[in-house]
Design an enzyme around this catalytic site. Sequence first.
Site, PDB file in Angstrom:
ATOM      1  N   LEU A 127       0.836  -1.200   0.000  1.00  0.00           N
ATOM      2  CA  LEU A 127       0.000   0.000   0.000  1.00  0.00           C
ATOM      3  C   LEU A 127       0.868   1.246   0.000  1.00  0.00           C
ATOM      4  CD1 LEU A 127      -3.270   0.605   1.934  1.00  0.00           C
ATOM      5  CD2 LEU A 127      -1.534   2.383   1.880  1.00  0.00           C
ATOM      6  N   HIS A 231       8.127   1.610  11.188  1.00  0.00           N
ATOM      7  CA  HIS A 231       8.712   2.864  10.699  1.00  0.00           C
ATOM      8  C   HIS A 231       7.825   4.021  11.136  1.00  0.00           C
ATOM      9  CE1 HIS A 231       9.872   5.923   7.700  1.00  0.00           C
ATOM     10  NE2 HIS A 231      11.014   5.270   7.594  1.00  0.00           N
TER      11      HIS A 231
END
Length: 338
Positions: A127, A231
Amino acid sequence: MTHLVRAASPADLDAIYRMAKRTGGGFTNLPPDRAALAAKLDLAAEAFAREADTPSDDRFVFVLEDTARGTIVGTCQIFARVGSPLPFYSYRLGAMTQHSKELDRTFRAELLTLCTDLDGTSEVGGLFLLPGERAGGIGKLLARSRYLFIAMHRARFADRTIAELRGAHDETGNSPFWDGVAGRFFGMSFREADEFNAVRGNQFIADLMPKHPIYTAMIPESAAAVIGVPHASGRAAMRMLQNDGFAYDGYVDIFDGGPTMIAATDRIIAVRDSRVRTVVAIEAHSGAGPSLVATGRLAAFRATCAQVAEVGKNVVIDQEAARVLCLSVGDTVSVVDR
């Protein structure tokens, strides 16, 4: 809303390639390599063309299109079954407790064990949304449209679904986890290994990765500190996955240590709560709140946000959404609350 999620085709290669070059690395499913992306789109075309409702190694690619501008602004993917034909490797974070009578002490040690526990699961991934489009619920449309596709083609997917989140990177874009663990056995940088895996596959992992458990106390603190940590740009995605029914259960990516989120497929909110309805009217404003709506089988799949008023098994849908989805009165749609 003029944004539409639809099946990708080989004609979308240029747009997807431009997005792949903007990911900043670490997106194994979206490598900035034209040949690899072209091959991925060819496999997706085969998956969309396969009519049999049976589990297989289908790989579906979707794009998010701004129909008002005629531009592609996002993309996502579904892998119907990972771990075939090549194994799907993960690290499983576990623990071992040991006791010494002489010292009268009990020690609990954490271990990373290479495993293929997640072979056979379905995966949502790949995505990416252009930075200027990350507002107004566009990301939720792109992410949750995949679950509507799964619900509409349920027999093709596994009983568990996973989502891998990109792991923590330092200020230079390198992975502390890779540098402290796997990188020591491969003689290549994180970027080199990540790009190699994205383009050539992961057989090199089976060839070179040590098979024995690794004590986290024996790896650098910088690596241990990021195990299971997403992240910075993926924290919102992790919260969204949790809201959608996924949970972190100690499995991490072998490259950057990012968390692997797992859900029982039938308990994913948009799969569990999706409803099949018949369009009985199309109006300028339906007078209802926003919902996610999808229609079409396989390559004809289309999804968008819409104003939907439900009356029993029927729905009234707003004109703009009907236009984007190419709907007419009498058509069937799948609906889930936004």
